[in-house]
Design an enzyme around this catalytic site. Structure first.
Site, PDB file in Angstrom:
ATOM      1  N   ARG A 198      18.648  12.425 115.691  1.00 55.96           N
ATOM      2  CA  ARG A 198      17.430  12.885 115.528  1.00 55.96           C
ATOM      3  C   ARG A 198      16.557  11.811 114.400  1.00 55.96           C
ATOM      4  O   ARG A 198      17.457  11.524 113.393  1.00 55.96           O
ATOM      5  CB  ARG A 198      17.040  14.376 114.946  1.00 55.96           C
ATOM      6  CG  ARG A 198      17.304  15.322 116.123  1.00 55.96           C
ATOM      7  CD  ARG A 198      17.650  16.668 115.587  1.00 55.96           C
ATOM      8  NE  ARG A 198      18.832  16.741 114.849  1.00 55.96           N
ATOM      9  CZ  ARG A 198      20.002  16.738 115.580  1.00 55.96           C
ATOM     10  NH1 ARG A 198      19.989  16.720 116.908  1.00 55.96           N
ATOM     11  NH2 ARG A 198      21.303  16.510 114.730  1.00 55.96           N
ATOM     12  N   ASP A 234      14.233  15.805 105.625  1.00 57.60           N
ATOM     13  CA  ASP A 234      13.359  16.771 105.065  1.00 57.60           C
ATOM     14  C   ASP A 234      14.054  18.354 104.622  1.00 57.60           C
ATOM     15  O   ASP A 234      13.379  18.981 103.881  1.00 57.60           O
ATOM     16  CB  ASP A 234      12.004  16.984 105.760  1.00 57.60           C
ATOM     17  CG  ASP A 234      12.214  17.447 107.133  1.00 57.60           C
ATOM     18  OD1 ASP A 234      13.425  17.924 107.534  1.00 57.60           O
ATOM     19  OD2 ASP A 234      11.156  17.357 107.914  1.00 57.60           O
ATOM     20  N   ASP A 235      15.389  18.560 105.239  1.00 59.49           N
ATOM     21  CA  ASP A 235      15.854  19.766 105.076  1.00 59.49           C
ATOM     22  C   ASP A 235      16.996  19.842 104.208  1.00 59.49           C
ATOM     23  O   ASP A 235      17.451  21.018 103.766  1.00 59.49           O
ATOM     24  CB  ASP A 235      15.968  20.446 106.537  1.00 59.49           C
ATOM     25  CG  ASP A 235      16.873  19.456 107.339  1.00 59.49           C
ATOM     26  OD1 ASP A 235      17.157  18.499 107.078  1.00 59.49           O
ATOM     27  OD2 ASP A 235      17.682  20.055 108.249  1.00 59.49           O
ATOM     28  N   GLU A 295      25.443   6.345 111.753  1.00 59.86           N
ATOM     29  CA  GLU A 295      25.295   6.016 110.341  1.00 59.86           C
ATOM     30  C   GLU A 295      26.193   4.691 110.443  1.00 59.86           C
ATOM     31  O   GLU A 295      25.777   3.593 109.764  1.00 59.86           O
ATOM     32  CB  GLU A 295      26.011   6.949 109.327  1.00 59.86           C
ATOM     33  CG  GLU A 295      25.297   8.226 109.110  1.00 59.86           C
ATOM     34  CD  GLU A 295      25.371   9.219 110.044  1.00 59.86           C
ATOM     35  OE1 GLU A 295      26.126   8.859 111.105  1.00 59.86           O
ATOM     36  OE2 GLU A 295      24.733  10.267 109.993  1.00 59.86           O
ATOM     37  N   HIS A 345      23.907  19.180 103.051  1.00 59.30           N
ATOM     38  CA  HIS A 345      23.346  19.147 104.230  1.00 59.30           C
ATOM     39  C   HIS A 345      22.991  20.601 104.678  1.00 59.30           C
ATOM     40  O   HIS A 345      23.558  20.996 106.040  1.00 59.30           O
ATOM     41  CB  HIS A 345      24.282  18.626 105.208  1.00 59.30           C
ATOM     42  CG  HIS A 345      23.790  18.047 106.690  1.00 59.30           C
ATOM     43  ND1 HIS A 345      23.995  19.176 107.703  1.00 59.30           N
ATOM     44  CD2 HIS A 345      22.911  17.214 107.144  1.00 59.30           C
ATOM     45  CE1 HIS A 345      23.463  18.366 108.777  1.00 59.30           C
ATOM     46  NE2 HIS A 345      22.579  17.379 108.525  1.00 59.30           N
ATOM     47  N   ARG A 397      20.644  23.403 106.215  1.00 59.89           N
ATOM     48  CA  ARG A 397      19.687  23.493 107.267  1.00 59.89           C
ATOM     49  C   ARG A 397      18.872  25.011 107.399  1.00 59.89           C
ATOM     50  O   ARG A 397      19.500  25.954 107.150  1.00 59.89           O
ATOM     51  CB  ARG A 397      20.552  23.498 108.795  1.00 59.89           C
ATOM     52  CG  ARG A 397      21.408  22.165 108.682  1.00 59.89           C
ATOM     53  CD  ARG A 397      22.082  22.092 109.964  1.00 59.89           C
ATOM     54  NE  ARG A 397      21.239  21.621 111.104  1.00 59.89           N
ATOM     55  CZ  ARG A 397      21.794  21.873 112.427  1.00 59.89           C
ATOM     56  NH1 ARG A 397      22.764  22.304 113.001  1.00 59.89           N
ATOM     57  NH2 ARG A 397      21.016  21.735 113.336  1.00 59.89           N
TER      58      ARG A 397
HETATM   59  N1  UDP Z   1      13.419  14.858 112.823  1.00 64.68           N
HETATM   60  C1  UDP Z   1      12.337  14.444 113.498  1.00 64.68           C
HETATM   61  N2  UDP Z   1      12.035  14.415 114.731  1.00 64.68           N
HETATM   62  C2  UDP Z   1      12.854  15.651 115.556  1.00 64.68           C
HETATM   63  C3  UDP Z   1      14.005  16.016 114.869  1.00 64.68           C
HETATM   64  C4  UDP Z   1      14.196  15.825 113.576  1.00 64.68           C
HETATM   65  O1  UDP Z   1      11.907  13.338 112.964  1.00 64.68           O
HETATM   66  O2  UDP Z   1      12.575  15.664 116.827  1.00 64.68           O
HETATM   67  C5  UDP Z   1      13.672  14.720 111.504  1.00 64.68           C
HETATM   68  C6  UDP Z   1      13.890  16.053 110.658  1.00 64.68           C
HETATM   69  O3  UDP Z   1      12.764  16.238 110.261  1.00 64.68           O
HETATM   70  C7  UDP Z   1      14.973  15.585 109.557  1.00 64.68           C
HETATM   71  C8  UDP Z   1      15.762  14.581 110.213  1.00 64.68           C
HETATM   72  O4  UDP Z   1      15.116  14.042 111.567  1.00 64.68           O
HETATM   73  O5  UDP Z   1      14.444  14.792 108.283  1.00 64.68           O
HETATM   74  C9  UDP Z   1      17.154  14.987 110.800  1.00 64.68           C
HETATM   75  O6  UDP Z   1      16.862  16.252 111.745  1.00 64.68           O
HETATM   76  P1  UDP Z   1      17.671  17.597 111.462  1.00 64.68           P
HETATM   77  O7  UDP Z   1      17.548  17.972 110.298  1.00 64.68           O
HETATM   78  O8  UDP Z   1      17.272  18.271 112.628  1.00 64.68           O
HETATM   79  O9  UDP Z   1      18.968  17.077 111.969  1.00 64.68           O
HETATM   80  P2  UDP Z   1      20.583  17.891 111.550  1.00 64.68           P
HETATM   81  O10 UDP Z   1      20.248  18.314 110.389  1.00 64.68           O
HETATM   82  O11 UDP Z   1      20.455  19.022 112.454  1.00 64.68           O
HETATM   83  O12 UDP Z   1      21.413  16.774 111.872  1.00 64.68           O
HETATM   84 MN    MN Z   2      18.988  18.664 108.689  1.00 65.35          MN
END
Ligand code: UDP
Ligand code: MN
Length: 258
Positions: free
Chosen positions: A84, A118-119, A204, A231, A233
């Protein structure tokens, strides 16, 4: 003057987006000399993000780049199926390289690039740790990869291997939140980007491989002994009652931005 920290954040519209961006922006307000590059996963800039940035008090650049449909995670897909935020991070890198070219002068490559989802949860200290990055600096990330933390293992001041629960043979088995790159290195390697087609867990590595070797990594956070980023969520909010009320015409006012 302090090197600028350029933070690239991919973000997408969902119920918790404003809450995530509010928390993140208010963390960044405490960081001197930070430039926030927000890249919306959207075919256009949304009013919600536009307005939040205008009111944020931060120095920022607002971009957008939709994820190609075949690359986007569909409702019900397991979250590990596709990476993502890939096209968004690459768009942030593209802007940054172009913007450096547009700003000639000796100072225009003094800086550090960090990818902040962002999370996640960021300690202010991690920004001061990364500010002195020469090439690529690294540190532990908490609550990631099914582990309490993952981290580079440091011996004699050098990274010699990685503490990770999964595929330690990857070139750089680290989370996105666990490294920063100098702006100079990003500009000097215009081809370096994230490969959305890379096998699971290699995103990465796809970026870092062309930039640095393991023994060049600069360990931060007290030789990688401190967790300063997590990290985290966010749970997807349940809308059962909202939907029930909506069916009776009593749903929450759509004019109220959440
Ligand atoms: N994100 C995005 N589009 C999507 C899903 C996620 O731009 O369809 C962004 C999300 O806002 C975050 C980053 O990509 O900043 C990573 O996504 P996420 O936190 O869902 O990933 P995870 O923590 O599960 O690896
Ligand atoms: Mn995340």
């Amino acid at each position: 003057s302090l090197p600028t920290i350029f933070v690239i954040t991919p973000t997408y519209a969902r119920l918790v987006q404003k809450a995530e961006l509010t928390r993140l922006s208010q963390t960044f307000l405490h960081v001197p000399q930070l430039h926030w590059i927000v890249v919306e996963d959207s075919p256009h800039k949304t009013p919600l993000v536009t307005d939040l940035l205008v009111k944020s008090g931060l120095t920022y650049t607002h971009l957008h780049m939709p994820t190609a449909k075949d690359r986007k995670l569909q409702e019900g897909d397991p979250s590990w199926l596709k990476p993502r935020g890939v096209e968004q991070r690459n768009e942030g890198l593209r802007w940054l390289r172009e913007d450096r070219r547009a700003q000639p002068g000796g100072d225009n490559q003094q800086g550090v690039v960090y990818f902040a989802d962002d999370d996640n949860t960021y300690s202010l200290q991690i920004f001061e740790e990364m500010r002195s990055t020469q090439r690529v600096s690294v540190w532990p990330v908490g609550l990631v990869g099914g582990m309490k933390y993952e981290r580079p293992v440091v011996e004699g001041g050098k990274v010699v291997r990685f503490h990770t629960g999964w595929r330690p043979s990857r070139p750089f088995p680290m989370d996105m939140a666990g490294f920063a790159v100098s702006l100079k290195l990003v500009v000097a390697n215009p081809e370096a980007c994230f490969d959305g087609e890379a096998p699971m867990g290699f995103l990465e590595s796809s970026f870092l491989q062309g930039l640095v070797t393991m023994d060049e990594l600069e360990p931060k956070a007290d030789n990688c002994s401190k967790v300063l980023v997590w990290h985290t969520r966010t749970e997807k909010p349940k809308m059962k009652r909202e939907e029930a009320l909506q069916a009776q015409g009593l749903g929450s006012d759509p004019a109220v931005e959440v």
